[in-house]
Write a protein that holds these residues in place. Structure first.
Motif, PDB file in Angstrom:
ATOM      1  N   GLU A 147      -9.815  16.270  -3.064  1.00 28.33           N
ATOM      2  CA  GLU A 147     -10.084  15.149  -3.499  1.00 28.33           C
ATOM      3  C   GLU A 147      -9.373  13.958  -2.931  1.00 28.33           C
ATOM      4  O   GLU A 147      -8.179  14.083  -2.805  1.00 28.33           O
ATOM      5  N   ILE A 148     -10.046  12.663  -2.482  1.00 29.14           N
ATOM      6  CA  ILE A 148      -9.513  11.657  -1.953  1.00 29.14           C
ATOM      7  C   ILE A 148      -9.682  10.588  -2.972  1.00 29.14           C
ATOM      8  O   ILE A 148     -10.644  10.157  -3.342  1.00 29.14           O
ATOM      9  N   ARG A 149      -8.565   9.778  -3.349  1.00 24.54           N
ATOM     10  CA  ARG A 149      -8.681   8.849  -4.495  1.00 24.54           C
ATOM     11  C   ARG A 149      -8.206   7.573  -3.911  1.00 24.54           C
ATOM     12  O   ARG A 149      -6.804   7.499  -3.368  1.00 24.54           O
ATOM     13  N   VAL A 150      -8.999   6.473  -3.947  1.00 28.81           N
ATOM     14  CA  VAL A 150      -8.516   5.360  -3.228  1.00 28.81           C
ATOM     15  C   VAL A 150      -8.555   4.023  -4.484  1.00 28.81           C
ATOM     16  O   VAL A 150      -9.694   3.935  -5.045  1.00 28.81           O
ATOM     17  N   LYS A 151      -7.335   3.724  -4.798  1.00 32.64           N
ATOM     18  CA  LYS A 151      -7.213   2.776  -5.956  1.00 32.64           C
ATOM     19  C   LYS A 151      -6.810   1.578  -5.663  1.00 32.64           C
ATOM     20  O   LYS A 151      -5.756   1.278  -4.782  1.00 32.64           O
ATOM     21  N   ASP A 152      -7.236   0.406  -6.306  1.00 33.91           N
ATOM     22  CA  ASP A 152      -6.854  -0.807  -6.359  1.00 33.91           C
ATOM     23  C   ASP A 152      -6.430  -1.500  -7.609  1.00 33.91           C
ATOM     24  O   ASP A 152      -7.078  -1.105  -8.721  1.00 33.91           O
ATOM     25  N   ASN A 153      -5.429  -2.591  -7.641  1.00 34.86           N
ATOM     26  CA  ASN A 153      -5.371  -3.264  -8.894  1.00 34.86           C
ATOM     27  C   ASN A 153      -6.017  -4.610  -8.679  1.00 34.86           C
ATOM     28  O   ASN A 153      -5.538  -5.548  -9.394  1.00 34.86           O
ATOM     29  N   GLY A 154      -7.144  -4.743  -8.335  1.00 29.36           N
ATOM     30  CA  GLY A 154      -7.987  -5.968  -8.355  1.00 29.36           C
ATOM     31  C   GLY A 154      -8.555  -6.066  -9.850  1.00 29.36           C
ATOM     32  O   GLY A 154      -8.120  -5.641 -10.966  1.00 29.36           O
ATOM     33  N   ASP A 155      -9.677  -6.796  -9.855  1.00 29.12           N
ATOM     34  CA  ASP A 155     -10.355  -7.322 -10.995  1.00 29.12           C
ATOM     35  C   ASP A 155     -11.202  -6.350 -11.654  1.00 29.12           C
ATOM     36  O   ASP A 155     -11.841  -6.441 -12.520  1.00 29.12           O
ATOM     37  N   GLY A 156     -11.668  -5.178 -10.872  1.00 30.73           N
ATOM     38  CA  GLY A 156     -12.429  -4.167 -11.072  1.00 30.73           C
ATOM     39  C   GLY A 156     -13.922  -4.492 -11.010  1.00 30.73           C
ATOM     40  O   GLY A 156     -14.487  -5.557 -10.609  1.00 30.73           O
ATOM     41  N   ILE A 157     -14.982  -3.508 -11.354  1.00 23.79           N
ATOM     42  CA  ILE A 157     -16.380  -3.657 -11.281  1.00 23.79           C
ATOM     43  C   ILE A 157     -16.937  -3.950 -12.647  1.00 23.79           C
ATOM     44  O   ILE A 157     -16.488  -3.082 -13.498  1.00 23.79           O
ATOM     45  N   PRO A 158     -17.747  -4.873 -12.898  1.00 27.44           N
ATOM     46  CA  PRO A 158     -18.354  -5.234 -14.230  1.00 27.44           C
ATOM     47  C   PRO A 158     -19.106  -3.982 -14.367  1.00 27.44           C
ATOM     48  O   PRO A 158     -19.801  -3.446 -13.813  1.00 27.44           O
ATOM     49  N   ASP A 159     -19.387  -3.805 -15.722  1.00 27.68           N
ATOM     50  CA  ASP A 159     -20.273  -2.555 -16.334  1.00 27.68           C
ATOM     51  C   ASP A 159     -21.812  -2.927 -15.639  1.00 27.68           C
ATOM     52  O   ASP A 159     -22.197  -1.770 -15.279  1.00 27.68           O
ATOM     53  N   GLU A 160     -22.226  -4.107 -15.660  1.00 28.60           N
ATOM     54  CA  GLU A 160     -23.469  -4.102 -15.304  1.00 28.60           C
ATOM     55  C   GLU A 160     -23.819  -3.826 -13.757  1.00 28.60           C
ATOM     56  O   GLU A 160     -24.867  -3.742 -13.251  1.00 28.60           O
ATOM     57  N   PHE A 202       0.848  -1.192   0.111  1.00 28.13           N
ATOM     58  CA  PHE A 202       0.011  -0.126  -0.024  1.00 28.13           C
ATOM     59  C   PHE A 202       1.109   1.242   0.060  1.00 28.13           C
ATOM     60  O   PHE A 202       1.906   1.238   0.899  1.00 28.13           O
ATOM     61  N   ASN A 203       0.529   2.080  -0.797  1.00 27.85           N
ATOM     62  CA  ASN A 203       1.244   3.436  -1.149  1.00 27.85           C
ATOM     63  C   ASN A 203       0.108   4.651  -0.877  1.00 27.85           C
ATOM     64  O   ASN A 203      -0.938   4.489  -0.780  1.00 27.85           O
ATOM     65  N   THR A 204       0.834   5.765  -0.463  1.00 28.78           N
ATOM     66  CA  THR A 204       0.199   6.851  -0.355  1.00 28.78           C
ATOM     67  C   THR A 204       0.918   8.231  -1.283  1.00 28.78           C
ATOM     68  O   THR A 204       2.145   8.061  -1.480  1.00 28.78           O
ATOM     69  N   ALA A 205      -0.048   8.952  -1.618  1.00 28.13           N
ATOM     70  CA  ALA A 205       0.683  10.253  -2.398  1.00 28.13           C
ATOM     71  C   ALA A 205      -0.325  11.427  -1.957  1.00 28.13           C
ATOM     72  O   ALA A 205      -1.355  11.592  -2.548  1.00 28.13           O
ATOM     73  N   PHE A 206       0.184  11.781  -0.670  1.00 32.27           N
ATOM     74  CA  PHE A 206      -0.575  13.054  -0.157  1.00 32.27           C
ATOM     75  C   PHE A 206      -0.036  14.268  -0.681  1.00 32.27           C
ATOM     76  O   PHE A 206       1.229  14.436  -0.797  1.00 32.27           O
ATOM     77  N   ASP A 207      -1.034  15.256  -0.847  1.00 33.80           N
ATOM     78  CA  ASP A 207      -0.605  16.566  -1.004  1.00 33.80           C
ATOM     79  C   ASP A 207      -0.120  17.414   0.257  1.00 33.80           C
ATOM     80  O   ASP A 207      -0.940  17.428   1.234  1.00 33.80           O
ATOM     81  N   PRO A 208       1.079  17.741   0.227  1.00 34.76           N
ATOM     82  CA  PRO A 208       1.470  18.291   1.590  1.00 34.76           C
ATOM     83  C   PRO A 208       0.635  19.578   2.012  1.00 34.76           C
ATOM     84  O   PRO A 208       0.878  20.116   3.133  1.00 34.76           O
ATOM     85  N   ASP A 209       0.383  20.382   0.816  1.00 37.44           N
ATOM     86  CA  ASP A 209      -0.351  21.735   1.248  1.00 37.44           C
ATOM     87  C   ASP A 209      -1.968  21.396   1.415  1.00 37.44           C
ATOM     88  O   ASP A 209      -2.576  22.623   1.012  1.00 37.44           O
ATOM     89  N   VAL A 252      -2.619  -1.416  -3.119  1.00 34.57           N
ATOM     90  CA  VAL A 252      -3.533  -0.303  -3.012  1.00 34.57           C
ATOM     91  C   VAL A 252      -2.906   1.047  -2.644  1.00 34.57           C
ATOM     92  O   VAL A 252      -1.827   1.191  -2.142  1.00 34.57           O
ATOM     93  N   LEU A 253      -3.420   2.036  -3.405  1.00 31.35           N
ATOM     94  CA  LEU A 253      -2.928   3.369  -3.456  1.00 31.35           C
ATOM     95  C   LEU A 253      -4.124   4.415  -2.931  1.00 31.35           C
ATOM     96  O   LEU A 253      -5.089   4.290  -3.505  1.00 31.35           O
ATOM     97  N   ILE A 254      -3.358   5.191  -2.183  1.00 25.63           N
ATOM     98  CA  ILE A 254      -4.585   6.205  -1.576  1.00 25.63           C
ATOM     99  C   ILE A 254      -3.691   7.731  -1.683  1.00 25.63           C
ATOM    100  O   ILE A 254      -2.545   7.732  -1.407  1.00 25.63           O
TER     101      ILE A 254
END
Length: 679
Positions: free
Chosen positions: A611-624, A542-549, A590-592
Motif C-alpha cells: 500500500e502506497i499512501r500519498v497525503k496532503d493537508n490541502g483543502d480536500g476534495i468536495p463530496d460532489e 514533505f515527509n516519508t514513512a517507508f516500511d523497511p521490510d 505532503v506525506l508519502i
C-alpha cells in the motif's frame, strides 16, 4: 377628333380591364405559393441531415422572399447544416439566399457583409461560378448605393469571369447591370447600347432565364423614358410586365409605367398603375418598395390634392424610417450569432490545420523509424554476407592445407563460433527492442506535449469566444513553446536511435521486481524540484514513512513512476493553492508512506498487497467531485493548468497491474490517495 379620342379612351378602358384581370392572376400565382411551402415543410420534416435537406432549406428561402424573418431563419439553418456536413455548394447557396433576402428588403449594409463573406468562401473553395455571382452581387449593391465606380469594377469582373466559364446568359445579365449603372449616371445613349447587346445575348435562352430578359426590358423602358421616347418606353415596359413573375417585378414595372403616363399627361392611367404598384408593394411588406411607390404618389398629388400628397409623403418617410430601424435592429440582434459562428468556424479550421500538421509530423517520424530499421536490416545482411565469404575463404584454406595441425582446425572452429555469436548479438530483434525502449521516453514527451497543445487549442477557443485577447495570446505562446519542445524531443529520439546502433540496452516495457520505497523517494523529490523550477516562491514540507521490510513488487517501473508523479504533483498543487488563501500559520505538508497489507477475505486472489499512501493537508476534495475525479477530462484546476487526464491514466495503469487506486473517504483534513499493488 373628339370621337376618335373617345373611341381610344373606350378601347384603353377595355384593355385596362383585361390587364387588371391578368395582373390579379399573376399576383395570385407568384406572390406566395402556400401549397409549395407546405410541401417543402413536409419534405423538411422527413429529411435527414444531408445535402438534400440543405437543398430543401434553400428552396424555402426562395419561397419566403417576401418574409424577411422566415428567409433569414431558413438561410441560417441551411448555412449551419452545410458547414456541419462540409457541403460547399450548400454553404454558398445559403449565403446567396441570405444576401438576396437582405437586399430585397433594403438592408444594403448587411447585404454587403454577406456578399464579401460569400466572395471569400467561393475563393477558398475555388468555385469560379459562385465567385462571379458574388462579384455581381457586390456590383449591384454598389450600384444601388450610388457608388458607381466600384459598381462598374465589380460588374466588369463578374462579366469577364462568366465569359471565361462560358456562361453567356449570366454574362449578358452583368452587361445589363452595367447598362443600368450608365442609366443612373444619366448617360442614356451608353446605357441603351449595353442593354441592347444584353438583350441580343439572351436570344434563344431557356425559359428559366426569363428574369434576365425582364430586367433588360425594364431598363430599356426606363432608358427610353429618360430620352422622352415614350412609345418605345411603354413597349419595353409592357413587354417586361408580360414576362414578370414575382412581386418585385410587378412593383418595378407598374411604377415605371406610371411614371411614363405621368410624363405624357395621362394622369388617370398613371394613377392606376401607381396604385397597382402600391398594392403589390404593400403585399410584399418590403419597406424599400413601399417607400419608392409612396414617394411617387406624394409627388403625383402635389398639384391635385395636397392632403393626399402629404399622406403619401408621410408614409414614404415612415417606410424609410422603418427601413433604417430595421437595419439597426438586425445589425445588433440577428447577426451576433452569425459573427460568433464565423469566429468558431475560423477556430475549428485552425484546429483542423494544426491536427493535420501533427499527423504529418507523426507520419514523417514513422517513416524515419522505418528507414532506420531498413538500414539496420541492410547492414546486417551485408555483415552476414561478409561473414559467409570469410567462412568460405577459411574453409577453402583448410581444404587446400591438409597439412595444418588440429590446433589450426580448432582455431577455425573458434572463429566460426565467434562469428555466429556476433551475428546473434547484431540480430534485428535485439536492436529493435533497444530502439523501442530508448525512444519511448522522448516519444512520450512528444505525445504528452501534443495532448497539451490540443487542450490549449480548446482553451484558446474559449478565450477567443470571451474576447480575452491577452489570455489568447498567452495560450498561443504556450502552444509555440510546446511545439519547440516537441521538436527538441524529436531530435533527442533521433540521437538515441543513432546511439543504439552502437550499443544495445536490455529489455524494456516489461515487468520486473521494483523497490517501491526507492521509487516513491525518487519521484517525491522529482516532483518537488519540478514545482520549485516553475515557482521559485513555492515551499512545502514533505515527509516519508517507508516500511523497511516492504517486499518488492513485480511492475513496470516507468508506469508506476508515472502514477506516483501524478499523485504527488496533485498533492503539491493542493497545498500550494491553500497556502495562497491561508498565509498565516499554515505549513504546507505532503506525506508519502508505504506498508504491507494482508489480503482481505473478500479478495479472491488471496494475495497480499503493498500500500502506497500519498497525503496532503490541502483543502480536500468536495463530496460532489469525489466520484468524478477518475473520469477522463474532469478537473477542478483553472483553464490551462490541467486537462483532467492524470488521475484517469493513473487509474488505468494501476488496474493493468492488478491493483487498486482510490481516495480515502474519511479524511479529516486534506486528501489521501491509496495505491495497492499485488505482491
Amino acid at each position: 377628333m373628339k370621337k376618335i379620342a373617345l373611341g381610344f379612351i373606350f378601347f384603353a378602358a377595355i384593355q385596362v380591364c383585361f390587364s387588371q384581370q391578368r395582373i390579379e392572376n399573376e399576383l395570385n400565382k407568384y406572390l406566395v405559393d402556400s401549397a409549395a411551402i407546405a410541401q417543402l415543410q413536409r419534405k423538411l420534416h422527413n429529411s435527414k441531415e444531408d445535402s438534400s435537406r440543405v437543398d430543401i432549406l434553400t428552396d424555402l428561402v426562395r419561397q419566403y422572399s417576401n418574409n424577411l424573418d422566415s428567409g433569414l431563419y431558413y438561410s441560417f439553418m441551411a448555412l449551419n447544416l452545410s458547414r456541419k456536413i462540409n457541403y460547399h455548394k450548400g454553404e454558398l447557396l445559403a449565403l446567396l439566399g441570405l444576401e438576396n433576402s437582405l437586399r430585397h428588403h433594403g438592408l444594403l449594409l448587411k447585404a454587403f457583409n454577406i456578399s464579401h463573406k460569400g466572395l471569400q468562401v467561393s475563393t477558398r473553395y475555388q468555385d469560379k461560378f459562385f465567385e462571379a455571382t458574388f462579384l455581381g452581387e457586390l456590383g449591384i449593391l454598389y450600384r444601388d448605393s450610388g457608388v458607381f465606380p466600384e459598381a462598374m469594377k465589380y460588374l466588369k469582373r463578374a462579366m469577364d469571369l462568366y465569359d471565361s466559364l462560358g456562361e453567356k446568359y449570366f454574362s449578358a445579365y452583368q452587361l445589363n447591370n452595367i447598362g443600368e449603372v450608365y442609366l443612373l449616371k444619366n448617360q442614356p445613349d451608353t446605357a441603351l447600347l449595353r442593354c441592347r447587346l444584353a438583350l441580343k445575348g439572351m436570344e434563344g435562352a431557356p425559359p428559366g432565364f426569363f428574369w434576365i430578359t425582364f430586367y433588360t426590358c425594364l431598363n430599356m423602358g426606363n432608358i427610353f423614358m429618360l430620352q422622352a421616347n415614350y412609345d418605345s418606353s411603354l413597349y419595353y415596359l409592357k413587354t417586361a410586365k408580360q414576362i414578370a413573375r414575382f412581386n418585385d417585378h410587378q412593383v418595378y414595372t407598374n411604377l415605371s409605367i406610371a411614371k411614363v403616363f405621368d410624363r405624357t399627361g395621362m394622369r388617370d392611367s398613371s394613377l392606376y398603375y401607381a396604385s397597382e404598384a402600391n398594392r403589390v408593394a404593400f403585399a410584399t411588406g418590403a419597406y424599400s418598395f413601399n417607400a419608392d411607390v409612396n414617394d411617387f404618389l406624394g409627388k403625383f398629388y402635389q398639384d391635385k390634392d395636397i392632403n393626399e400628397s402629404i399622406n403619401f409623403t408621410r408614409r414614404s418617410l415612415a417606410y424609410k424610417d422603418s427601413l433604417y430601424r430595421q437595419s439597426v435592429i438586425f445589425g445588433f440582434e440577428n447577426f451576433d450569432e452569425l459573427d460568433e459562428q464565423e469566429k468558431q468556424f475560423e477556430i475549428q479550421s485552425a484546429q483542423a490545420a494544426y491536427q493535420f500538421k501533427a499527423r504529418l509530423i507523426g507520419l514523417l517520424t514513422g517513416v524515419l523509424v522505418l528507414l532506420i530499421i531498413i538500414g539496420i536490416l541492410v547492414r546486417n545482411y551485408r555483415q552476414k554476407q561478409r561473414s559467409i565469404i570469410l567462412l568460405n575463404k577459411q574453409k577453402d584454406e583448410i581444404n587446400s592445407a591438409k597439412e595444418k595441425t588440429e590446433i589450426a582446425l580448432s582455431d577455425l572452429k573458434a572463429t566460426q563460433s565467434q562469428l555466429i555469436q556476433s551475428e546473434k548479438m547484431a540480430s534485428l530483434g535485439e536492436l529493435t527492442a533497444g530502439i523501442a525502449h530508448e525512444i519511448q521516453n522522448p516519444l512520450n514527451f512528444i505525445n504528452n506535449f501534443s495532448e497539451v497543445n490540443a487542450e490549449l487549442v480548446e482553451e484558446l477557443k474559449e478565450e477567443l469566444a470571451t474576447g480575452d485577447k491577452q489570455a489568447a495570446e498567452k495560450i498561443a505562446n504556450n502552444i509555440k513553446d510546446n511545439q519547440e519542445k516537441i521538436t527538441f524531443h524529436g531530435n533527442r529520439a533521433d540521437a538515441i536511435v543513432k546511439g543504439m546502433l552502437l550499443h544495445s540496452r536490455g529489455r524494456s516495457g516489461e515487468k520486473e521486481l521494483a523497490d517501491i520505497n526507492v521509487l516513491c523517494d525518487e519521484y517525491l523529490r522529482l516532483a518537488f524540484h519540478g514545482f520549485r523550477a516553475k515557482d521559485k516562491s513555492f515551499s512545502a514540507k514533505f515527509n516519508t514513512a517507508f516500511d523497511p521490510d516492504l517486499p518488492k513488487v513485480n511492475a513496470v517501473r516507468q508506469d508506476i513512476g508515472r502514477v506516483l508523479l501524478n499523485l504527488i504533483n496533485n498533492a503539491f498543487y493542493a497545498v500550494r493553492e491553500k497556502a495562497k488563501n491561508h498565509p498565516d500559520g499554515y505549513e504546507p505538508t505532503v506525506l508519502i508512506s508505504t506498508k504491507k497489507v494482508k489480503a482481505s477475505p473478500e479478495d479472491r486472489t488471496g494475495r497480499d498487497k503493498v500500500e502506497i499512501r500519498v497525503k496532503d493537508n490541502g483543502d480536500g476534495i468536495p463530496d460532489e467531485h469525489r466520484e468524478k475525479i477518475f473520469q477522463p477530462f474532469f478537473t477542478t484546476k483553472p483553464t490551462g493548468q490541467g486537462a483532467g487526464l492524470g488521475l484517469s491514466m493513473s487509474y488505468d495503469i494501476v488496474k493493468a497491474h492488478g491493483g487498486e487506486l482510490s481516495v480515502e473517504e474519511n479524511a479529516k483534513e486534506g486528501t489521501t490517495f491509496l495505491v495497492r499493488l499485488p505482491i
